[in-house]
Design an enzyme around this catalytic site. Sequence first.
Site, short mmCIF file in Angstrom:
data_model
loop_
_atom_site.label_atom_id
_atom_site.label_comp_id
_atom_site.label_asym_id
_atom_site.label_seq_id
_atom_site.Cartn_x
_atom_site.Cartn_y
_atom_site.Cartn_z
N ALA A 11 -7.04 6.92 1.47
CA ALA A 11 -8.45 7.64 1.90
C ALA A 11 -8.56 8.36 2.95
O ALA A 11 -8.37 9.49 3.17
CB ALA A 11 -9.64 6.71 1.64
N ALA A 12 -8.23 7.77 4.18
CA ALA A 12 -8.41 8.35 5.50
C ALA A 12 -7.26 9.09 5.89
O ALA A 12 -7.47 10.24 6.20
CB ALA A 12 -8.37 7.32 6.46
N ARG A 22 -5.79 22.54 7.28
CA ARG A 22 -6.81 23.44 7.39
C ARG A 22 -7.09 24.19 8.62
O ARG A 22 -7.40 25.31 8.91
CB ARG A 22 -8.00 23.13 6.54
CG ARG A 22 -8.03 23.01 5.06
CD ARG A 22 -9.14 22.88 4.22
NE ARG A 22 -9.88 21.68 4.49
CZ ARG A 22 -9.98 20.75 3.90
NH1 ARG A 22 -8.99 20.65 2.95
NH2 ARG A 22 -10.65 19.50 4.21
N CYS A 43 -11.31 2.19 -4.93
CA CYS A 43 -12.84 1.80 -5.48
C CYS A 43 -12.66 1.78 -6.89
O CYS A 43 -13.70 0.96 -7.59
CB CYS A 43 -13.67 2.63 -4.99
SG CYS A 43 -13.47 3.14 -3.36
N ASN A 307 -13.49 8.34 4.78
CA ASN A 307 -13.24 9.84 4.84
C ASN A 307 -13.87 10.72 5.84
O ASN A 307 -13.15 11.60 6.33
CB ASN A 307 -13.76 10.23 3.40
CG ASN A 307 -12.95 10.26 2.13
OD1 ASN A 307 -11.93 10.77 2.02
ND2 ASN A 307 -12.95 8.95 1.46
C1 LIG Z 1 -11.03 -2.97 -5.33
C2 LIG Z 1 -11.50 -2.18 -4.20
C3 LIG Z 1 -12.98 -1.56 -4.41
C4 LIG Z 1 -13.54 -0.72 -3.40
N1 LIG Z 1 -15.04 -0.37 -3.52
C5 LIG Z 1 -15.19 0.70 -2.71
C6 LIG Z 1 -16.51 1.10 -2.68
O1 LIG Z 1 -17.06 1.21 -3.98
N2 LIG Z 1 -16.82 1.94 -1.87
C7 LIG Z 1 -16.41 2.20 -0.70
O2 LIG Z 1 -16.97 2.84 0.23
N3 LIG Z 1 -15.32 1.47 -0.59
C8 LIG Z 1 -14.65 0.82 -1.48
N4 LIG Z 1 -13.50 -0.02 -1.05
C9 LIG Z 1 -12.77 0.45 0.11
C10 LIG Z 1 -12.02 1.57 0.12
O3 LIG Z 1 -10.89 1.67 -0.85
C11 LIG Z 1 -11.29 1.48 1.55
O4 LIG Z 1 -12.27 1.62 2.49
C12 LIG Z 1 -10.31 2.62 1.60
O5 LIG Z 1 -9.21 2.70 0.73
C13 LIG Z 1 -9.74 2.67 3.14
O6 LIG Z 1 -8.78 3.74 3.19
P1 LIG Z 1 -7.80 4.03 4.36
O7 LIG Z 1 -6.92 5.12 4.09
O8 LIG Z 1 -8.25 3.59 5.68
O9 LIG Z 1 -6.84 2.51 4.05
P2 LIG Z 1 -6.12 1.76 2.89
O10 LIG Z 1 -6.52 2.40 1.67
O11 LIG Z 1 -5.93 0.47 3.17
O12 LIG Z 1 -4.60 2.84 3.01
C14 LIG Z 1 -3.68 2.55 4.02
C15 LIG Z 1 -2.51 3.07 3.53
O13 LIG Z 1 -1.52 2.83 4.75
C16 LIG Z 1 -0.34 2.04 4.32
N5 LIG Z 1 0.36 1.58 5.56
C17 LIG Z 1 -0.05 0.69 6.39
N6 LIG Z 1 0.81 0.62 7.48
C18 LIG Z 1 1.67 1.11 7.24
C19 LIG Z 1 2.78 1.43 8.22
N7 LIG Z 1 3.20 0.82 9.01
N8 LIG Z 1 3.79 2.52 7.61
C20 LIG Z 1 3.50 3.09 6.49
N9 LIG Z 1 2.37 2.81 5.72
C21 LIG Z 1 1.42 1.98 6.10
C22 LIG Z 1 -0.80 1.03 3.48
O14 LIG Z 1 0.30 0.64 2.66
C23 LIG Z 1 -1.70 1.86 2.57
O15 LIG Z 1 -1.26 2.55 1.68
C24 LIG Z 1 -12.91 -0.62 -2.28
C25 LIG Z 1 -11.78 -1.25 -1.97
C26 LIG Z 1 -11.07 -2.08 -2.88
C27 LIG Z 1 -9.64 -2.61 -2.76
#
Ligand SMILES: Cc1cc2nc3c(=O)[nH]c(=O)nc-3n(C[C@H](O)[C@H](O)[C@H](O)COP(=O)(O)OP(=O)(O)OC[C@H]3O[C@@H](n4cnc5c(N)ncnc54)[C@H](O)[C@@H]3O)c2cc1C
Lengths: 554, 74
Positions: A11-12, A22, A43, A307
């Site tokens: 996501a982030a 952009r 999610c 996001n």
């Molecule tokens: C089942 C489920 C349901 C959810 N439902 C909701 C909801 O309804 N509403 C809501 O707001 N949020 C929800 N969430 C939370 C939401 O999915 C997370 O907040 C969001 O995915 C976070 O995004 P992120 O990019 O910060 O981290 P992540 O999604 O954790 O992605 C991080 C990525 O970085 C990679 N990474 C980590 N370290 C390294 C490294 N050293 N080198 C290379 N890659 C690396 C990981 O492998 C991963 O792919 C839910 C989560 C789950 C699991």
Amino acid sequence: MKNILVIGAVAAGTKAASKARRENMDMNVTVLTRDEYISYAGCGLPYYIGDVIKSKDELLVKTPEAFKKEFDIDVLTHHEAIDILPEAKKVVAKDLKTDKIKEFKYDKLILATGASPFVPPIKGVELNNIFTLRTVSEAIKIKQLINTGKVKNAVVVGGGFIGLEVAENLTERGIKTAVVELLDHVLPMYDKEMALLVQNELMEHGVDVITGEAVEAFEGDSDGNVKYAVTPSKKIPADMVIMSVGVRPNTELAQKAGIELGDTRAIKVNHNMETNIEDIYAVGDCAENINLITGKPAWFPMGSTSNKTGRIAAINLFAENAERDELRGVLGTNVVKVFNMNAAKTGLTEREAVKEGFDVETVIVPADDRAHYYPGYKKIVTKLIADRKSHKVLGAQIVGEGVVDKPIDIIAAAITFGARVDDLAKLDLAYAPPFSSAMSSTITTANVWLNKVADKVKGISPIEAHEKLSDKNVMFIDIRAEEEYMVKTIPGAVNIPKGRLKKELKDTPKDREIILICNVGKNAYLAYLTLKHMGFEKAAILEGGINAYPYELQ
Amino acid sequence: MPEKHINCRGMQCPGPIVTLFKEIKTLEPGDIITIEVTDFGFKKDINAWCKKTGNELLSLEEKDNVITAKIKKT
Ligand SMILES: Cc1cc2nc3c(=O)[nH]c(=O)nc-3n(C[C@H](O)[C@H](O)[C@H](O)COP(=O)(O)OP(=O)(O)OC[C@H]3O[C@@H](n4cnc5c(N)ncnc54)[C@H](O)[C@@H]3O)c2cc1C
């Protein structure tokens, strides 16, 4: 050409990379991730397991090819970042397919490494068919196992959102599911009386809910497949286990490079998403947040916040001071569906508000989500938490079959703008019968709160009432019609319809403690005024009435 | 067997249950009464009501936001 490097591509990370592109059309934007899948809807994973979402492809928002073609962003999957060298401004990564070590130069680095499920060291946790649910790959494995038809019983460890969403989806697939939660109610981040309403919904749909206990061990068969989850009081059959006791921020990489962590153990960032090391930003679940109400560090690993922070960091990479974007804080607003019930929360719970030293007053108010004469209206129960002195709104929780996301978003907006309950009561909200009520649930709740603070009525919470059930000195009076009383009431309550109160209570001692019960609290309020007028000193109403009472009725 | 139909759409609780009580008193055992309600709380209430009064809930359906319960007086 300058290089923008992002680590993490869900996501982030993908949000940050797209926005960085952009903002900076003349730079290289590269994203590294160790995963195979990128930019997916985490999610949506529970609904993929439940087959509401049929194919994994529906979860994938964008492929690496699409990133290249549409945005000229290079996304390298199966690339794990293993070291950050801030002096040299380089990231060392390992290509997991070839084991090759590669170096990536950066001018600006964004960490979006996310969070990972926490797995406690329970005996037997390494058995087959015990999963966590965070990634598409895990969801695929879980779904494949379910599709074999061999999973008759499942145990979900942890009763947070993800645990409950999974429990619902497993149940929908015909699997007998148990949820084990260590606290004394599911949805640990909600106040108990609100969470119990959701817990009842789970049980009504056949989910076994075991609270106040931890899983101490898993037992397996001779093939190493899990068969039971064992708690102090139970041995629960389990052909599959989903561990969802919480997540922890992925911070090893950052820590190794000298990047500071905050009180919550997530990466410390300022309002601009900058870490303590120049040119390195952290966004999404790996980064710490600030609680907008308390101003203190908090950690809300949510897709919504991820996001936003991704976008903010991207804007700030090369922005002049005046153009820099910032996030002042978040409220931890959330919403979840559990079978026919919806639950939403923003800001502080009652517990948290008390702990923060506020002079807390709360009310619980059931209402219809729209005009009662327009078919399709449903009940919702709102709990409002605010400060007696300043009247500042501190938080709210809304639970029910009706629409909860609109009112919680109204209250989230109100808190963000520093509203008092008085402001909430005067909001000019949209109304027509298919959508709302002339006095919307939010406004009614605010008015009830103001009445309570002005001492116009004394209310007692469902939890207090429940505790008083065994106290013989307390008289519970159900003031509804006899027909309603017969259908269900609070155990031990006597029925005195409100028209007969004056007559029937005329000989009752005026210092008798009386709790008045109706469906929502409104009629009990009227009855309360009658009793006050008669001279009763210790009368109170059951807040939220029968509708919000989460314990057993008879 | 006579069948009676009552419309309690738009009625908030306790309207539907109170109405049902009144109407069922006018019926003979074996008669069937159908009640239409838009208050969703009624779904749970009608189950409890039938259990307590001993009347038989023949069907409980939800369509287009209207709940229809068919009850046999016993
Ligand atoms: C089942 C489920 C349901 C959810 N439902 C909701 C909801 O309804 N509403 C809501 O707001 N949020 C929800 N969430 C939370 C939401 O999915 C997370 O907040 C969001 O995915 C976070 O995004 P992120 O990019 O910060 O981290 P992540 O999604 O954790 O992605 C991080 C990525 O970085 C990679 N990474 C980590 N370290 C390294 C490294 N050293 N080198 C290379 N890659 C690396 C990981 O492998 C991963 O792919 C839910 C989560 C789950 C699991």
